[in-house]
Design a protein around this motif. Structure first.
Motif, PDB file in Angstrom:
ATOM      1  N   THR A 464       0.836  -1.201   0.000  1.00  0.00           N
ATOM      2  CA  THR A 464       0.000   0.000   0.000  1.00  0.00           C
ATOM      3  C   THR A 464       0.872   1.252   0.000  1.00  0.00           C
ATOM      4  O   THR A 464       0.645   2.200  -0.772  1.00  0.00           O
ATOM      5  CB  THR A 464      -0.932   0.012   1.225  1.00  0.00           C
ATOM      6  OG1 THR A 464      -1.794  -1.119   1.164  1.00  0.00           O
ATOM      7  CG2 THR A 464      -1.770   1.282   1.262  1.00  0.00           C
ATOM      8  N   GLN A 465       1.877   1.225   0.851  1.00  0.00           N
ATOM      9  CA  GLN A 465       2.805   2.361   0.921  1.00  0.00           C
ATOM     10  C   GLN A 465       3.552   2.530  -0.399  1.00  0.00           C
ATOM     11  O   GLN A 465       3.735   3.664  -0.876  1.00  0.00           O
ATOM     12  CB  GLN A 465       3.786   2.149   2.065  1.00  0.00           C
ATOM     13  CG  GLN A 465       4.747   3.315   2.276  1.00  0.00           C
ATOM     14  CD  GLN A 465       5.711   3.073   3.422  1.00  0.00           C
ATOM     15  OE1 GLN A 465       6.256   1.976   3.573  1.00  0.00           O
ATOM     16  NE2 GLN A 465       5.917   4.088   4.239  1.00  0.00           N
ATOM     17  N   LEU A 466       3.947   1.430  -1.001  1.00  0.00           N
ATOM     18  CA  LEU A 466       4.659   1.486  -2.275  1.00  0.00           C
ATOM     19  C   LEU A 466       3.807   2.147  -3.344  1.00  0.00           C
ATOM     20  O   LEU A 466       4.286   3.026  -4.081  1.00  0.00           O
ATOM     21  CB  LEU A 466       5.057   0.074  -2.713  1.00  0.00           C
ATOM     22  CG  LEU A 466       5.638  -0.065  -4.124  1.00  0.00           C
ATOM     23  CD1 LEU A 466       6.929   0.739  -4.265  1.00  0.00           C
ATOM     24  CD2 LEU A 466       5.881  -1.533  -4.468  1.00  0.00           C
ATOM     25  N   GLN A 467       2.563   1.751  -3.460  1.00  0.00           N
ATOM     26  CA  GLN A 467       1.692   2.332  -4.480  1.00  0.00           C
ATOM     27  C   GLN A 467       1.490   3.827  -4.248  1.00  0.00           C
ATOM     28  O   GLN A 467       1.472   4.625  -5.201  1.00  0.00           O
ATOM     29  CB  GLN A 467       0.347   1.596  -4.501  1.00  0.00           C
ATOM     30  CG  GLN A 467       0.474   0.154  -4.996  1.00  0.00           C
ATOM     31  CD  GLN A 467      -0.840  -0.589  -4.959  1.00  0.00           C
ATOM     32  OE1 GLN A 467      -1.677  -0.444  -5.858  1.00  0.00           O
ATOM     33  NE2 GLN A 467      -1.056  -1.397  -3.929  1.00  0.00           N
ATOM     34  N   GLU A 468       1.390   4.218  -2.995  1.00  0.00           N
ATOM     35  CA  GLU A 468       1.256   5.650  -2.677  1.00  0.00           C
ATOM     36  C   GLU A 468       2.538   6.397  -3.032  1.00  0.00           C
ATOM     37  O   GLU A 468       2.495   7.517  -3.564  1.00  0.00           O
ATOM     38  CB  GLU A 468       0.932   5.816  -1.190  1.00  0.00           C
ATOM     39  CG  GLU A 468      -0.449   5.303  -0.806  1.00  0.00           C
ATOM     40  CD  GLU A 468      -0.672   5.281   0.697  1.00  0.00           C
ATOM     41  OE1 GLU A 468       0.324   5.472   1.449  1.00  0.00           O
ATOM     42  OE2 GLU A 468      -1.819   5.066   1.144  1.00  0.00           O
ATOM     43  N   GLN A 469       3.679   5.790  -2.745  1.00  0.00           N
ATOM     44  CA  GLN A 469       4.961   6.430  -3.051  1.00  0.00           C
ATOM     45  C   GLN A 469       5.157   6.581  -4.559  1.00  0.00           C
ATOM     46  O   GLN A 469       5.654   7.617  -5.030  1.00  0.00           O
ATOM     47  CB  GLN A 469       6.099   5.597  -2.455  1.00  0.00           C
ATOM     48  CG  GLN A 469       6.179   5.644  -0.939  1.00  0.00           C
ATOM     49  CD  GLN A 469       7.227   4.681  -0.405  1.00  0.00           C
ATOM     50  OE1 GLN A 469       7.512   3.638  -1.003  1.00  0.00           O
ATOM     51  NE2 GLN A 469       7.819   5.031   0.736  1.00  0.00           N
ATOM     52  N   LEU A 470       4.790   5.554  -5.313  1.00  0.00           N
ATOM     53  CA  LEU A 470       4.940   5.635  -6.769  1.00  0.00           C
ATOM     54  C   LEU A 470       4.069   6.729  -7.355  1.00  0.00           C
ATOM     55  O   LEU A 470       4.470   7.438  -8.282  1.00  0.00           O
ATOM     56  CB  LEU A 470       4.613   4.273  -7.404  1.00  0.00           C
ATOM     57  CG  LEU A 470       5.601   3.135  -7.112  1.00  0.00           C
ATOM     58  CD1 LEU A 470       5.085   1.818  -7.688  1.00  0.00           C
ATOM     59  CD2 LEU A 470       6.990   3.446  -7.655  1.00  0.00           C
ATOM     60  N   ASP A 471       2.866   6.868  -6.818  1.00  0.00           N
ATOM     61  CA  ASP A 471       1.993   7.970  -7.263  1.00  0.00           C
ATOM     62  C   ASP A 471       2.602   9.321  -6.888  1.00  0.00           C
ATOM     63  O   ASP A 471       2.537  10.286  -7.665  1.00  0.00           O
ATOM     64  CB  ASP A 471       0.605   7.841  -6.628  1.00  0.00           C
ATOM     65  CG  ASP A 471      -0.221   6.730  -7.255  1.00  0.00           C
ATOM     66  OD1 ASP A 471       0.083   6.340  -8.398  1.00  0.00           O
ATOM     67  OD2 ASP A 471      -1.159   6.244  -6.588  1.00  0.00           O
ATOM     68  N   ALA A 472       3.208   9.380  -5.709  1.00  0.00           N
ATOM     69  CA  ALA A 472       3.747  10.653  -5.208  1.00  0.00           C
ATOM     70  C   ALA A 472       4.936  11.144  -6.030  1.00  0.00           C
ATOM     71  O   ALA A 472       5.153  12.359  -6.140  1.00  0.00           O
ATOM     72  CB  ALA A 472       4.148  10.502  -3.741  1.00  0.00           C
TER      73      ALA A 472
END
Length: 557
Positions: A464-472
């Motif tokens: 979940t954190q990874l997907q948020e980071q990639l979007d960021a």
């Protein structure tokens, strides 16, 4: 805007590993007009770095058979291998070796003149043909030499066109009606002289894997997932995107490259030990160091956690004397010496690194994708051969047999009209309305995020954190800058992998979840696919592509 040039060929091939080079040679020999483009030099591919060899049963004997090879492949694939595809590819091994030999590629032989065969992890018998420990280099050089000789023949009006340092921007495609299949007409290629719009009947992606989206990888710098990203943007079906194979034994020393130490050394007797010199692999599996790659990689990872280690150690000395080790694995010994370790005298620090992509563009055994006219071969394709975990040395086998199958298919067809005018209109529209694309603000950050969040072991919070980071870290660009376009491909594939990893809530083969530590056949014995923005599940019994014969008839104007 760079200068625009146009060209028309029967087949355009993107990538110059075993699959691309062999296909090009076969098509040119049959009189087809071919353009092969590679974003580096002709010899820069994942094939060139393959050490172990090519798994193939040349003839059924009392000690080995194609059926035994199939059984090992199915076991390694952890329930997701397509048995029909696997049988077809395995049965094509002998013909592939014969073809490579005819093109100047030769494998090692014993003193009696028989093929020299290595034993590798997951195989129940020695069946891996090799050329010392630089098999991929031998294959790539032989095939490239054959192709360049054809290209250099000025008297041959059908000589192939070779583009080096050329980057594929996008696949051009159209859909005649909402119910008609999508048809690929060509590809836009960025060269040092501008953009080339290549119209072709057959557009073939042979671009290799995506290891470079991880911090630690055995892959060369060109392995950035380009073919998978091209196919995704064109709307082709993708499959098994969560399955990344981490090779157990990559050199592990801070500041040094993750140099692959071939599985073949373990087949010849090398062992894995921890900091106490304890041979730990048998604590996890009865096959020890010769278990399948996913099992050995997990054993190393767990041992590193249990012992608080930065690496474990690979000891080659049980293979034999220093002279015997150097004779069998000259490249490995020489490279390790350059990295500061003498493998004939001391243990080698190793830990897992991203190595091979089982997922990719959904195809049949000859590379047909869900788009008419678009094909994918080798590592960028997902045929179902590897399932959830590739069996050692089946990659070169797959790439070569797929190339021969597609060449046979194309060469059996009458010469077809190329959508040249349609491709020209699509090119004009692409250039006039160059859409914004997402790129990462920092490539190194992306690679670090992926290695941490979607590396060997995954879990829900981290994904979940990874997907948020990639979007960021995603920002939008326009234009034709090669580095930005390549970065966009990396970001797209990274996001697809992260999402697929989150969707598969179990551990299977190369996909390891610490929060779902076991396989769950009742809920996840299926493929996860992505097509035109939609994620779906697909039965392991279903073909991953549309009926191409009906699609071709529907697509013709």
């Amino acid at each position: 805007m760079p200068e625009l040039n146009t060209i028309k060929v029967d087949a355009v091939i993107i990538g110059s590993g075993l699959a691309g080079l062999l296909l090009a040679n076969e098509l040119v020999a049959a009189g087809r007009r071919v353009l092969i483009a590679t974003k580096g030099k002709l010899l820069e591919s994942n094939t060139r770095y393959a050490q172990g060899g090519l798994a193939a049963v040349l003839k059924d004997t009392v000690t080995d058979s194609r059926q035994a090879h199939l059984k090992d492949t199915l076991k390694s694939g952890a329930g997701l291998t397509d048995a029909a595809v696997a049988e077809q590819i395995i049965n094509g091994g002998a013909a592939l070796v014969e073809k490579l030999s005819s093109l100047g590629v030769h494998f090692d032989k014993t003193s009696a003149g028989a093929p020299s065969l290595h034993l590798e992890g997951g195989h129940t018998s020695p069946r891996v043909l090799h050329s010392k420990d630089t098999t991929g280099k031998t294959i790539a050089e032989g095939l490239a030499a054959a192709l360049t000789a054809k290209a250099a023949d000025e008297h041959d009006l059908n000589r192939p066109v070779i583009f080096e340092d050329a980057f594929a921007l996008d696949i051009l495609h159209f859909q005649a009606t909402p119910l008609a299949p999508r048809v690929a007409t060509g590809v836009l290629i960025l060269t040092d002289k501008g953009i080339v719009s290549v119209a072709a009947t057959y557009i073939v992606l042979a671009t290799g894997g995506a290891g470079q989206i991880f911090t630690r990888t055995t892959n060369p710098s060109v392995a950035t997932g380009d073919g998978i990203a091209l196919a995704a943007r064109a709307g082709a079906k993708l499959a098994d995107l969560e399955f990344v194979q981490f090779h157990p034994t990559a050199f592990c020393k801070e500041g040094q490259p993750a140099f692959l130490v071939s599985e073949a050394v373990r087949g010849q007797g090398a062992i894995l030990v921890d900091d106490r010199n304890h041979r730990f692999a048998f604590d996890f599996d009865k096959e020890g160091e010769l278990a399948t790659r996913d099992t050995v990689a997990k054993a190393i990872h767990q041992t590193m956690l249990n012992r608080n280690l930065d690496s474990v150690f690979l000891d080659l000395r049980p293979i034999g004397t220093a002279e015997e080790i150097e004779s069998k694995f000259p490249n490995i010994v020489e490279t390790l010496k350059k990295l500061g370790v003498d493998a004939t005298k001391e243990v080698v620090p190793v830990c897992p690194a991203a190595h091979y992509y089982m997922g990719g563009i959904a195809t049949d055994a000859k590379g047909q994708t869900s788009l008419v006219g678009l094909y994918a071969l080798g590592e960028c394709a997902a045929t179902g051969l590897h399932g959830a975990n590739r069996l050692a040395s089946n990659s070169l086998l797959e790439a070569g047999v797929m190339a021969m199958s597609l060449a046979k298919h194309i060469n059996s067809q009458s010469f077809k009209a190329i959508h040249y005018k349609k491709n020209a209109k699509l090119t004009e529209a692409w250039l006039a309305h160059c859409r914004p694309f997402a790129v990462p603000t920092n490539r190194d950050a992306l690679k670090s995020m992926m290695y941490k969040g979607a590396g060997l072991v995954r879990e829900a919070k981290g994904l979940t954190q990874l997907q948020e980071q990639l979007d960021a870290i995603s920002i939008y660009k326009t234009g034709i800058d090669r580095y930005e376009r390549e970065s966009a491909n990396m970001l797209l594939v990274a996001k697809l992998i992260a999402k697929a990893c989150a969707l598969r809530k179990e551990t299977r083969g190369g996909h390891v979840r610490s929060d779902f530590a076991t396989p769950n056949d009742s809920a996840f014995l299926h493929h996860i696919t992505f097509e035109k923005g939609a994620w779906r599940t697909q039965s392991i019994a279903a073909a991953p592509f549309i009926s191409t014969e009906r699609a071709v008839s529907l697509a013709r104007p």
